[in-house]
Design a protein around this motif. Structure first.
Motif, PDB file in Angstrom:
ATOM      1  N   PHE A 193      -2.061  12.243   0.905  1.00  0.00           N
ATOM      2  CA  PHE A 193      -3.083  11.207   0.909  1.00  0.00           C
ATOM      3  C   PHE A 193      -2.454   9.851   1.214  1.00  0.00           C
ATOM      4  O   PHE A 193      -3.053   9.010   1.883  1.00  0.00           O
ATOM      5  CB  PHE A 193      -3.804  11.182  -0.431  1.00  0.00           C
ATOM      6  N   ALA A 194      -1.203   9.671   0.754  1.00  0.00           N
ATOM      7  CA  ALA A 194      -0.499   8.420   1.052  1.00  0.00           C
ATOM      8  C   ALA A 194      -0.276   8.280   2.555  1.00  0.00           C
ATOM      9  O   ALA A 194      -0.428   7.185   3.113  1.00  0.00           O
ATOM     10  CB  ALA A 194       0.841   8.382   0.314  1.00  0.00           C
ATOM     11  N   ALA A 195       0.083   9.387   3.218  1.00  0.00           N
ATOM     12  CA  ALA A 195       0.267   9.344   4.674  1.00  0.00           C
ATOM     13  C   ALA A 195      -1.045   9.038   5.373  1.00  0.00           C
ATOM     14  O   ALA A 195      -1.079   8.319   6.382  1.00  0.00           O
ATOM     15  CB  ALA A 195       0.838  10.673   5.161  1.00  0.00           C
ATOM     16  N   LEU A 196      -2.143   9.569   4.830  1.00  0.00           N
ATOM     17  CA  LEU A 196      -3.456   9.288   5.406  1.00  0.00           C
ATOM     18  C   LEU A 196      -3.797   7.805   5.285  1.00  0.00           C
ATOM     19  O   LEU A 196      -4.300   7.182   6.238  1.00  0.00           O
ATOM     20  CB  LEU A 196      -4.521  10.134   4.710  1.00  0.00           C
ATOM     21  N   LEU A 197      -3.503   7.219   4.131  1.00  0.00           N
ATOM     22  CA  LEU A 197      -3.776   5.788   3.935  1.00  0.00           C
ATOM     23  C   LEU A 197      -2.933   4.935   4.882  1.00  0.00           C
ATOM     24  O   LEU A 197      -3.425   3.954   5.453  1.00  0.00           O
ATOM     25  CB  LEU A 197      -3.500   5.390   2.492  1.00  0.00           C
ATOM     26  N   ASP A 198      -1.662   5.327   5.062  1.00  0.00           N
ATOM     27  CA  ASP A 198      -0.799   4.581   5.986  1.00  0.00           C
ATOM     28  C   ASP A 198      -1.360   4.626   7.405  1.00  0.00           C
ATOM     29  O   ASP A 198      -1.374   3.608   8.119  1.00  0.00           O
ATOM     30  CB  ASP A 198       0.613   5.151   5.971  1.00  0.00           C
ATOM     31  N   ALA A 199      -1.837   5.806   7.822  1.00  0.00           N
ATOM     32  CA  ALA A 199      -2.411   5.936   9.161  1.00  0.00           C
ATOM     33  C   ALA A 199      -3.688   5.112   9.284  1.00  0.00           C
ATOM     34  O   ALA A 199      -3.970   4.528  10.337  1.00  0.00           O
ATOM     35  CB  ALA A 199      -2.695   7.408   9.468  1.00  0.00           C
ATOM     36  N   ALA A 200      -4.473   5.060   8.214  1.00  0.00           N
ATOM     37  CA  ALA A 200      -5.728   4.306   8.243  1.00  0.00           C
ATOM     38  C   ALA A 200      -5.482   2.806   8.310  1.00  0.00           C
ATOM     39  O   ALA A 200      -6.298   2.056   8.859  1.00  0.00           O
ATOM     40  CB  ALA A 200      -6.556   4.645   7.001  1.00  0.00           C
ATOM     41  N   ARG A 201      -4.353   2.331   7.769  1.00  0.00           N
ATOM     42  CA  ARG A 201      -4.039   0.891   7.762  1.00  0.00           C
ATOM     43  C   ARG A 201      -3.550   0.399   9.118  1.00  0.00           C
ATOM     44  O   ARG A 201      -3.617  -0.790   9.402  1.00  0.00           O
ATOM     45  CB  ARG A 201      -2.961   0.609   6.724  1.00  0.00           C
ATOM     46  N   ALA A 213      -8.142   1.030   2.916  1.00  0.00           N
ATOM     47  CA  ALA A 213      -7.438   1.956   2.033  1.00  0.00           C
ATOM     48  C   ALA A 213      -8.163   2.095   0.696  1.00  0.00           C
ATOM     49  O   ALA A 213      -8.325   3.194   0.161  1.00  0.00           O
ATOM     50  CB  ALA A 213      -6.006   1.485   1.815  1.00  0.00           C
ATOM     51  N   ALA A 214      -8.627   0.965   0.161  1.00  0.00           N
ATOM     52  CA  ALA A 214      -9.338   0.997  -1.119  1.00  0.00           C
ATOM     53  C   ALA A 214     -10.625   1.802  -1.015  1.00  0.00           C
ATOM     54  O   ALA A 214     -10.993   2.549  -1.938  1.00  0.00           O
ATOM     55  CB  ALA A 214      -9.643  -0.428  -1.573  1.00  0.00           C
TER      56      ALA A 214
END
Length: 294
Positions: A193-201, A213-214
């Motif tokens: 999920f952390a990798a997903l948030l990084d990609a989304a940012r 991200a939030a």
């Protein structure tokens, strides 16, 4: 598929209903299983031979949720067929259980949940891509001592998170699909999920990136866990009945070799374990016995 129904009891057990064996681990823990299905016999993620061993107790049913596939051979389809041939219902969902349920559905294995249905139909709504890769449900996890704690995220759980975020208007469909492809491109141990948030940012200003991200955090979910709960609910609502399949199980040479090997590795009895412990407590005796055995 026609099948004759039998009561979910063991021959010679005095009419006593048997418990359901549940193979679980990173998807759902034993405490949660026990809370939703009291009396369940919870066992670690299944590897090859574990379903065969579970059949010895003639359980009311076997529920396959989690399974091993890297450091040990995975659950053999023939084990499932042997259980069904013996009249033991086998259910599957969420992870290895969903995969095997699709593969053995024609023989009577029962699948439950969205992931099972997606594998059965080849599509995971609302996505348009083919849903067929077994690494959709794969993840890495810790050992039994750490409660099989997940160390990565299954792609199907990231997929469901993105679908819910898109439905809520947090992201649009092109962004949803782009982020899914980014996660799919990663080796499964690196998906998280952390990798997903990084990609989304990526590509956004600091404030916009953190806001996105939030919002994604709000929609984080595990479809695997939800499907496991659905399986337990189905077993609790409708106690499984033994059935006799309308096909014949063939005891091939490979199967006979498998069962002979399994019989040769039967776990030690309580008295055997005590004797071994006494021997190990005496280093001299242990060395002597090892030499004689060699």
């Amino acid at each position: 598929m026609a099948a004759r129904t039998l009561p979910a009891r063991c021959p010679g057990d005095g009419g006593r209903a048997m418990s359901v064996v549940v193979f679980c681990g990173p998807t759902i823990d034993a405490a949660t299983v026990a809370a939703h299905l009291p009396g369940a016999d919870c066992r670690p993620p299944a590897a090859q031979g574990d379903l065969h061993a579970a059949c010895a107790a003639r359980p009311a049913a076997i529920a396959l949720i989690d399974g091993i596939f890297l450091d040990r051979p995975s659950v053999w389809h023939r084990e499932i067929l042997a259980a069904l041939d013996a009249g033991i219902p086998v259910w599957g969902a969420a992870s290895m259980g969903a995969l095997r349920a699709v593969e053995c559905a024609a023989f009577g294995m029962i699948g439950v949940g969205k992931i099972f249905e997606a594998y059965r139909t080849g599509r995971y709504p609302p996505f348009a891509d083919r849903f067929e890769d077994d690494d959709e449900v794969a993840l890495t996890h810790g050992p039994a001592a750490l409660g099989w704690r997940p160390l990565s995220s299954a792609l199907v759980d990231l997929r469901e998170t993105l679908a819910r975020a898109e439905a809520a208007g947090i992201i649009d469909q092109p962004t949803r699909d782009r982020l899914l492809e980014r996660m799919r491109a990663l080796p499964f141990p690196q998906r998280s999920f952390a990798a997903l948030l990084d990609a989304a940012r990526e590509g956004l200003g600091a404030a916009a990136a953190e806001a996105r991200a939030a919002e994604l955090v709000r929609w984080r979910c595990s479809q695997k866990h939800e499907d496991a709960l659905a399986l337990l609910a189905a077993l609790g609502a409708s106690p499984p009945e033994r059935t006799v399949p309308d096909w014949s199980f063939e005891s091939t040479l490979e199967w006979l070799r498998f069962t002979e090997a399994a019989a040769a590795t039967t776990p030690a009895t309580g008295s055997e374990r005590r004797a071994l412990a006494a021997i190990e407590a005496s280093p001299g005796a242990a060395r002597t016995l090892r030499r004689r055995a060699a």
